[in-house]
Design an enzyme around this catalytic site. Structure first.
Site, PDB file in Angstrom:
ATOM      1  N   ASN A  62      58.315  18.738  43.009  1.00 18.95           N
ATOM      2  CA  ASN A  62      57.112  19.512  42.663  1.00 18.95           C
ATOM      3  C   ASN A  62      56.940  19.415  41.153  1.00 18.95           C
ATOM      4  OD1 ASN A  62      55.145  21.420  42.165  1.00 18.95           O
ATOM      5  ND2 ASN A  62      56.490  23.185  42.560  1.00 18.95           N
ATOM      6  N   TRP A  63      55.941  18.659  40.731  1.00 20.95           N
ATOM      7  CA  TRP A  63      55.745  18.454  39.289  1.00 20.95           C
ATOM      8  C   TRP A  63      55.085  19.650  38.608  1.00 20.95           C
ATOM      9  CZ3 TRP A  63      53.575  12.757  38.648  1.00 20.95           C
ATOM     10  CH2 TRP A  63      54.598  11.850  38.931  1.00 20.95           C
ATOM     11  N   LYS A  64      54.600  20.596  39.378  1.00 21.77           N
ATOM     12  CA  LYS A  64      53.857  21.737  38.793  1.00 21.77           C
ATOM     13  C   LYS A  64      52.760  21.197  37.877  1.00 21.77           C
ATOM     14  CE  LYS A  64      58.113  24.293  39.129  1.00 21.77           C
ATOM     15  NZ  LYS A  64      58.774  25.540  38.948  1.00 21.77           N
TER      16      LYS A  64
ATOM     17  N   HIS B 299      53.984  28.792  47.212  1.00 22.63           N
ATOM     18  CA  HIS B 299      54.996  28.674  46.153  1.00 22.63           C
ATOM     19  C   HIS B 299      55.059  29.992  45.381  1.00 22.63           C
ATOM     20  CE1 HIS B 299      57.022  27.417  42.486  1.00 22.63           C
ATOM     21  NE2 HIS B 299      57.490  26.397  43.184  1.00 22.63           N
TER      22      HIS B 299
ATOM     23  N   GLU C 266      55.183  30.653  42.369  1.00 25.71           N
ATOM     24  CA  GLU C 266      54.265  30.754  41.221  1.00 25.71           C
ATOM     25  C   GLU C 266      52.848  31.088  41.695  1.00 25.71           C
ATOM     26  OE1 GLU C 266      55.426  27.018  39.477  1.00 25.71           O
ATOM     27  OE2 GLU C 266      57.398  27.898  39.107  1.00 25.71           O
TER      28      GLU C 266
ATOM     29  N   GLU D 105      63.145  29.410  48.440  1.00 26.52           N
ATOM     30  CA  GLU D 105      63.218  29.328  46.984  1.00 26.52           C
ATOM     31  C   GLU D 105      63.373  30.736  46.399  1.00 26.52           C
ATOM     32  OE1 GLU D 105      61.346  25.404  45.566  1.00 26.52           O
ATOM     33  OE2 GLU D 105      59.792  26.926  45.526  1.00 26.52           O
TER      34      GLU D 105
ATOM     35  N   GLY E 148      63.370  27.466  38.054  1.00 30.15           N
ATOM     36  CA  GLY E 148      63.137  27.169  36.637  1.00 30.15           C
ATOM     37  C   GLY E 148      64.082  27.894  35.698  1.00 30.15           C
TER      38      GLY E 148
ATOM     39  N   SER F 188      66.310  25.343  40.787  1.00 33.20           N
ATOM     40  CA  SER F 188      67.253  24.739  39.839  1.00 33.20           C
ATOM     41  C   SER F 188      68.172  23.700  40.475  1.00 33.20           C
ATOM     42  CB  SER F 188      68.058  25.831  39.113  1.00 33.20           C
ATOM     43  OG  SER F 188      67.174  26.633  38.338  1.00 33.20           O
TER      44      SER F 188
HETATM   45  C1  PEP Z   1      60.021  24.542  42.302  1.00 31.10           C
HETATM   46  O1  PEP Z   1      59.119  24.303  41.540  1.00 31.10           O
HETATM   47  O2  PEP Z   1      59.765  24.657  43.505  1.00 31.10           O
HETATM   48  C2  PEP Z   1      61.390  24.679  41.788  1.00 31.10           C
HETATM   49  C3  PEP Z   1      62.340  24.940  42.618  1.00 31.10           C
HETATM   50  O3  PEP Z   1      61.574  24.520  40.426  1.00 31.10           O
HETATM   51  P1  PEP Z   1      62.973  24.238  39.655  1.00 31.10           P
HETATM   52  O4  PEP Z   1      63.682  23.126  40.410  1.00 31.10           O
HETATM   53  O5  PEP Z   1      62.572  23.815  38.282  1.00 31.10           O
HETATM   54  O6  PEP Z   1      63.761  25.489  39.689  1.00 31.10           O
END
Ligand code: PEP
Length: 254
Positions: free
Chosen positions: A10-12, A96, A98, A167, A173, A212
């Site tokens: 997931n590049w966000k 997600h 976010e 998640e 993050g 992470s």
């Molecule tokens: C994500 O964006 O779904 C995620 C898990 O981010 P990260 O790996 O940076 O924690």
């Protein structure tokens, strides 16, 4: 979608179309011949055409990070599942954390999106997970169960088109991943909730871990029995580290 582990990035809100092309120029040679895992990248909408073009004739799949539930109309700034599909996406991430926490998306809204995306033939990755406060209050299972039931309401018979990403919000993050055995416990619980919704369908769902994930912890995470893939944010932005995670998945499959 089969038994392969799903390694998803997931590049966000990162990368331009030019940077997308450069990424795949570096990434694709590193994963050539990898066939034991399914590879997915979800770039920003604006990068989807470049990503689809670059991954044509490769096993790498492309997905959206979000969508709205209407097919078209006066919804400024939104994008529909029809458009994602037409652009060459096979997947869409919905719910997600976010989207939930920064943009205030409710389970009801997410459920409408899930229904609509499935109707258009997209595969859905529905994200669930508790905040730190919820975990510390002992509410992890309650929150996850509620997000699953509300998010999947009305599509319990379509579990074969759905993946779940667990998640934990406190792990996204932050550099601090959940301990593999703690994630495993929640994944097992998620499968039990899915089995109650649809015993046959639950067997087809891959429950991914996200939060992470990086090359240093991917093996321990992917070795857990109920973890069927990973959703990777930060570490998917660098072709080398994402390719490393893909290769770890491939090694565990072989
Ligand atoms: C994500 O964006 O779904 C995620 C898990 O981010 P990260 O790996 O940076 O924690």
């Amino acid at each position: 979608m089969g038994d392969k582990l799903l390694i998803a990035g997931n590049w966000k809100m990162h990368k331009t179309p030019q940077q997308t092309r450069e990424y795949f120029e570096q990434f694709l040679p590193q994963v050539e011949g990898v066939n034991g895992v399914e590879i997915l990248i979800c770039p920003p909408f604006i990068d989807i055409p470049a990503a689809v073009e670059m991954t044509k004739d490769t096993p790498v799949k492309i997905g959206g990070q979000n969508c709205y539930y209407e097919k078209e109309g006066a919804f400024t700034g939104e994008i529909s599942p029809v458009m994602l599909k037409a652009a060459g996406c096979e997947y869409v991430i919905l719910g997600h954390s976010e989207r939930r926490h920064i943009f205030g998306e409710s389970d009801e809204l997410i459920n409408k999106k899930v229904i609509s995306a499935l109707e258009e033939g997209l595969r859905v990755i529905l994200c669930v997970g508790e905040t730190l406060q919820e975990r510390e209050s002992g509410l992890t299972f309650t929150v996850v169960e509620s997000q699953l039931k509300l998010g999947l309401s009305g599509v319990e018979d379509k579990l074969s088109q759905i993946e779940i990403a667990y998640e934990p919000v406190w792990a996204i993050g932050t550099g601090v991943a959940a301990k593999p055995e703690d994630a495993q416990e929640v994944h097992k619980f998620i499968y039990s909730v899915l089995e109650n919704l649809n015993p046959e369908g639950a067997k087809k769902v891959r429950v991914l871990y996200g939060g992470s994930v990086k090359p240093a912890n991917a093996e321990a995470i992917l070795s857990q029995p109920h973890i069927k893939g990973v959703l990777v944010g930060g570490a998917s932005l660098k072709p080398d580290s994402f390719a490393e995670i893909v290769k770890i998945g491939q090694r565990l499959t072989a």
